[in-house]
Motif scaffolding. Sequence first.
Motif, mmCIF file in Angstrom:
data_model
loop_
_atom_site.group_PDB
_atom_site.id
_atom_site.type_symbol
_atom_site.label_atom_id
_atom_site.label_comp_id
_atom_site.label_asym_id
_atom_site.label_seq_id
_atom_site.Cartn_x
_atom_site.Cartn_y
_atom_site.Cartn_z
ATOM 1 N N ALA A 1 0.803 -1.223 0.000
ATOM 2 C CA ALA A 1 0.000 0.000 0.000
ATOM 3 C C ALA A 1 0.838 1.275 0.000
ATOM 4 O O ALA A 1 0.410 2.298 -0.529
ATOM 5 C CB ALA A 1 -0.932 -0.002 1.212
ATOM 6 N N THR A 2 2.018 1.245 0.565
ATOM 7 C CA THR A 2 2.795 2.474 0.708
ATOM 8 C C THR A 2 3.951 2.585 -0.272
ATOM 9 O O THR A 2 4.678 3.571 -0.259
ATOM 10 C CB THR A 2 3.359 2.592 2.137
ATOM 11 O OG1 THR A 2 4.210 1.468 2.380
ATOM 12 C CG2 THR A 2 2.250 2.630 3.156
ATOM 13 N N VAL A 3 4.144 1.580 -1.126
ATOM 14 C CA VAL A 3 5.272 1.569 -2.055
ATOM 15 C C VAL A 3 4.734 1.361 -3.466
ATOM 16 O O VAL A 3 3.837 0.560 -3.691
ATOM 17 C CB VAL A 3 6.273 0.451 -1.688
ATOM 18 C CG1 VAL A 3 7.449 0.439 -2.641
ATOM 19 C CG2 VAL A 3 6.765 0.618 -0.263
ATOM 20 N N SER A 4 5.322 2.056 -4.431
ATOM 21 C CA SER A 4 4.890 1.954 -5.818
ATOM 22 C C SER A 4 5.289 0.603 -6.425
ATOM 23 O O SER A 4 6.114 -0.128 -5.879
ATOM 24 C CB SER A 4 5.536 3.081 -6.629
ATOM 25 O OG SER A 4 5.082 3.061 -7.950
ATOM 26 N N TYR A 5 4.709 0.305 -7.586
ATOM 27 C CA TYR A 5 5.067 -0.904 -8.318
ATOM 28 C C TYR A 5 6.475 -0.784 -8.876
ATOM 29 O O TYR A 5 7.002 0.306 -9.056
ATOM 30 C CB TYR A 5 4.094 -1.118 -9.482
ATOM 31 C CG TYR A 5 2.725 -1.573 -9.062
ATOM 32 C CD1 TYR A 5 2.488 -2.911 -8.793
ATOM 33 C CD2 TYR A 5 1.682 -0.671 -8.933
ATOM 34 C CE1 TYR A 5 1.222 -3.334 -8.411
ATOM 35 C CE2 TYR A 5 0.424 -1.081 -8.555
ATOM 36 C CZ TYR A 5 0.196 -2.423 -8.298
ATOM 37 O OH TYR A 5 -1.047 -2.847 -7.920
ATOM 38 N N ALA A 6 7.077 -1.936 -9.189
ATOM 39 C CA ALA A 6 8.387 -1.980 -9.814
ATOM 40 C C ALA A 6 8.399 -3.126 -10.821
ATOM 41 O O ALA A 6 7.626 -4.079 -10.709
ATOM 42 C CB ALA A 6 9.482 -2.192 -8.764
ATOM 43 N N GLN B 1 13.516 -1.679 -11.975
ATOM 44 C CA GLN B 1 13.125 -0.277 -12.113
ATOM 45 C C GLN B 1 11.889 0.003 -11.265
ATOM 46 O O GLN B 1 10.876 -0.671 -11.401
ATOM 47 C CB GLN B 1 12.837 0.056 -13.576
ATOM 48 C CG GLN B 1 12.408 1.492 -13.803
ATOM 49 C CD GLN B 1 13.460 2.509 -13.398
ATOM 50 O OE1 GLN B 1 14.604 2.400 -13.768
ATOM 51 N NE2 GLN B 1 13.081 3.492 -12.606
ATOM 52 N N TYR B 2 12.006 1.000 -10.429
ATOM 53 C CA TYR B 2 10.930 1.426 -9.539
ATOM 54 C C TYR B 2 9.972 2.343 -10.290
ATOM 55 O O TYR B 2 10.344 3.025 -11.236
ATOM 56 C CB TYR B 2 11.559 2.148 -8.347
ATOM 57 C CG TYR B 2 10.625 2.525 -7.239
ATOM 58 C CD1 TYR B 2 9.868 1.572 -6.577
ATOM 59 C CD2 TYR B 2 10.513 3.851 -6.838
ATOM 60 C CE1 TYR B 2 9.017 1.924 -5.552
ATOM 61 C CE2 TYR B 2 9.677 4.216 -5.795
ATOM 62 C CZ TYR B 2 8.931 3.245 -5.165
ATOM 63 O OH TYR B 2 8.085 3.604 -4.147
ATOM 64 N N ARG B 3 8.721 2.365 -9.866
ATOM 65 C CA ARG B 3 7.658 3.199 -10.417
ATOM 66 C C ARG B 3 7.393 2.910 -11.895
ATOM 67 O O ARG B 3 7.230 3.817 -12.703
ATOM 68 C CB ARG B 3 7.952 4.680 -10.201
ATOM 69 C CG ARG B 3 7.895 5.045 -8.739
ATOM 70 C CD ARG B 3 7.849 6.538 -8.525
ATOM 71 N NE ARG B 3 7.624 6.781 -7.114
ATOM 72 C CZ ARG B 3 8.266 7.668 -6.405
ATOM 73 N NH1 ARG B 3 9.150 8.441 -6.967
ATOM 74 N NH2 ARG B 3 8.017 7.815 -5.134
ATOM 75 N N GLU B 4 7.363 1.641 -12.225
ATOM 76 C CA GLU B 4 6.954 1.178 -13.549
ATOM 77 C C GLU B 4 5.931 0.075 -13.369
ATOM 78 O O GLU B 4 5.982 -0.662 -12.387
ATOM 79 C CB GLU B 4 8.135 0.616 -14.349
ATOM 80 C CG GLU B 4 9.001 1.648 -14.966
ATOM 81 C CD GLU B 4 10.068 1.054 -15.868
ATOM 82 O OE1 GLU B 4 10.674 1.821 -16.602
ATOM 83 O OE2 GLU B 4 10.308 -0.163 -15.816
#
Length: 122
Positions: free
Chosen positions: A62-67, A87-90
Motif C-alpha cells: 500500500a505504501t510503495v509503488s510498483y516496480a 526499475q521502480y515506479r513502472e
Amino acid sequence: MKVTKVMKILLALLAGGAVFLFCLYYYFFVSLNHLPKGELLTETVSPNGDYTVNTYLANGGATVSYAVKGEVVYHKKKDKRKNIYWQYREETADVIWIDQHTVLINGVQLDVRKEVYDYRRQ
C-alpha cells in the motif's frame, strides 16, 4: 603488554562487526538476488533461443509503488536464472531483442551475458 592484547581483541571484534553489518546492508539493499518474485508480465525468447527474458510486476504494498523486475534465463546453462533489470515506479515492460545477446527493456539496453540495470545505482 596486556593492554595491547586487549586492544587487538577489541579491534578484531570491531572489524568483524563492521564486516557483518556491510554484508547485511549488501544482502538487503544492493544485491539483485533477493528481489520479490512478482507477477509475470512478459516472456520473450532471444532470436537464437539461447536466452529468455521474463519480466515481473512487483507489488510493494500500500505504501510503495510498483516496480518491474527483469530476469534472464540461460538455457545452455541448465536454465540458470539471473536478475538483470530492476526499475521502480513502472508497471509495464516493453522487451525487444536487438540481437542474440542484447535486449532493450523499457528503453534500457543490456547485454544479457554481463550487464545489469538497477535504478538504485543510477
